[in-house]
Design an enzyme around this catalytic site. Structure first.
Site, PDB file in Angstrom:
ATOM      1  N   LYS A 136      46.634  35.020  26.644  1.00 32.89           N
ATOM      2  CA  LYS A 136      45.160  34.748  26.861  1.00 32.89           C
ATOM      3  C   LYS A 136      44.268  36.200  26.788  1.00 32.89           C
ATOM      4  O   LYS A 136      43.058  36.126  26.792  1.00 32.89           O
ATOM      5  CB  LYS A 136      44.999  34.486  28.379  1.00 32.89           C
ATOM      6  CG  LYS A 136      45.634  33.706  28.568  1.00 32.89           C
ATOM      7  CD  LYS A 136      46.031  33.286  30.108  1.00 32.89           C
ATOM      8  CE  LYS A 136      46.881  32.731  30.365  1.00 32.89           C
ATOM      9  NZ  LYS A 136      47.553  32.280  31.624  1.00 32.89           N
ATOM     10  N   THR A 161      45.921  31.666  34.945  1.00 31.05           N
ATOM     11  CA  THR A 161      44.814  32.993  34.573  1.00 31.05           C
ATOM     12  C   THR A 161      44.060  33.566  35.614  1.00 31.05           C
ATOM     13  O   THR A 161      43.613  33.264  36.429  1.00 31.05           O
ATOM     14  CB  THR A 161      43.908  32.488  33.324  1.00 31.05           C
ATOM     15  OG1 THR A 161      44.448  32.055  32.526  1.00 31.05           O
ATOM     16  CG2 THR A 161      43.198  34.021  32.790  1.00 31.05           C
ATOM     17  N   THR A 218      48.274  32.720  39.572  1.00 32.21           N
ATOM     18  CA  THR A 218      48.945  34.374  38.247  1.00 32.21           C
ATOM     19  C   THR A 218      50.297  34.786  38.629  1.00 32.21           C
ATOM     20  O   THR A 218      51.117  35.152  39.318  1.00 32.21           O
ATOM     21  CB  THR A 218      48.431  35.434  39.390  1.00 32.21           C
ATOM     22  OG1 THR A 218      46.950  34.881  38.986  1.00 32.21           O
ATOM     23  CG2 THR A 218      48.334  36.844  38.151  1.00 32.21           C
ATOM     24  N   GLY A 254      39.587  37.829  26.831  1.00 30.45           N
ATOM     25  CA  GLY A 254      40.249  37.307  27.227  1.00 30.45           C
ATOM     26  C   GLY A 254      39.886  35.786  28.230  1.00 30.45           C
ATOM     27  O   GLY A 254      38.518  36.127  28.161  1.00 30.45           O
ATOM     28  N   CYS A 265      48.147  35.155  44.560  1.00 29.23           N
ATOM     29  CA  CYS A 265      47.840  34.183  43.450  1.00 29.23           C
ATOM     30  C   CYS A 265      49.114  33.500  42.791  1.00 29.23           C
ATOM     31  O   CYS A 265      49.989  34.212  42.327  1.00 29.23           O
ATOM     32  CB  CYS A 265      47.374  34.403  42.702  1.00 29.23           C
ATOM     33  SG  CYS A 265      46.359  33.048  42.322  1.00 29.23           S
ATOM     34  N   SER A 306      41.739  32.733  38.171  1.00 27.85           N
ATOM     35  CA  SER A 306      42.104  32.112  39.667  1.00 27.85           C
ATOM     36  C   SER A 306      42.468  33.098  40.874  1.00 27.85           C
ATOM     37  O   SER A 306      42.754  33.181  41.521  1.00 27.85           O
ATOM     38  CB  SER A 306      43.886  31.332  39.582  1.00 27.85           C
ATOM     39  OG  SER A 306      43.567  29.506  38.213  1.00 27.85           O
TER      40      SER A 306
END
Length: 194
Positions: free
Chosen positions: A38, A6, A167, A50, A164, A129
């Protein structure tokens, strides 16, 4: 095994607020889902939120917040504070491992299980993250462009997905705008990036 997932980003510009989340769920070193949703509408569409963290925990918190928003059509600020109090003090809720970003036409908040109800100074916040990557990109775009909130969110989330590993670019984006007669939902829905 630790579950990582996420990036949730919220940007407010003018009379519009946009919340987006990526779709990746990772278990250890494996991507187990690429299209998780989410980000959701809450309070009969008056708010959006979210979650980052455990999906079951995030959904349980969404249900509680949604109930609080529907109770006598409570404003988001009051519902967020009440949820944060319960989350911190209730034995069962204290164990939930998630964070929330919630927004309505008037305000945006980050909520945590330690009782935090944080309203960002500049209308931009992120969790998860890749949150710091998305937040940095969004702030730069907000300060140095005239892009609308949705374009800022799409670009910043794209940048976060490039940096990331937890992600991806499968985005769910929800948008609210305030009007003279009150908040109005616009351009709601899911986008799947390439």
């Amino acid at each position: 095994m630790k579950i990582r997932s996420t990036t949730i980003l919220s940007v407010r510009r003018g009379n519009t607020v946009v919340v987006a989340g990526d779709g990746q769920v990772t278990l250890g070193n494996t991507v187990v889902k690429g299209g998780a949703r989410k980000v959701r509408r809450l309070g009969e569409g008056r708010a959006i939120g979210g979650f980052a963290g455990s999906a079951a925990d995030g959904m349980a918190l969404f249900e509680r917040l949604d109930d609080k928003l529907r109770e006598q059509r409570s404003p988001l600020r009051r519902a967020a504070v009440e949820l944060a109090k319960e989350w911190r003090t209730d034995r069962a809720l204290r164990r939930l491992e998630a964070m929330l970003v919630v927004a309505d036409a008037e305000a945006t908040f980050i909520l945590s299980g330690t009782g935090d109800v944080i309203e960002p100074d500049d209308g931009v916040c992120a969790i998860g993250s890749g949150g710091s990557y998305a937040l940095s990109a969004a702030r730069a775009l907000l300060r140095h462009t005239e892009l609308p909130a949705r374009a800022i969110v799409e670009t910043a989330m794209g940048i976060a997905s490039e940096v990331c590993i937890y992600t991806n670019a499968n985005l769910t984006i929800e948008e609210l705008a305030s009007t003279a007669g009150g908040p109005a939902a616009i351009a709601a829905g899911t986008e799947r990036a390439k």
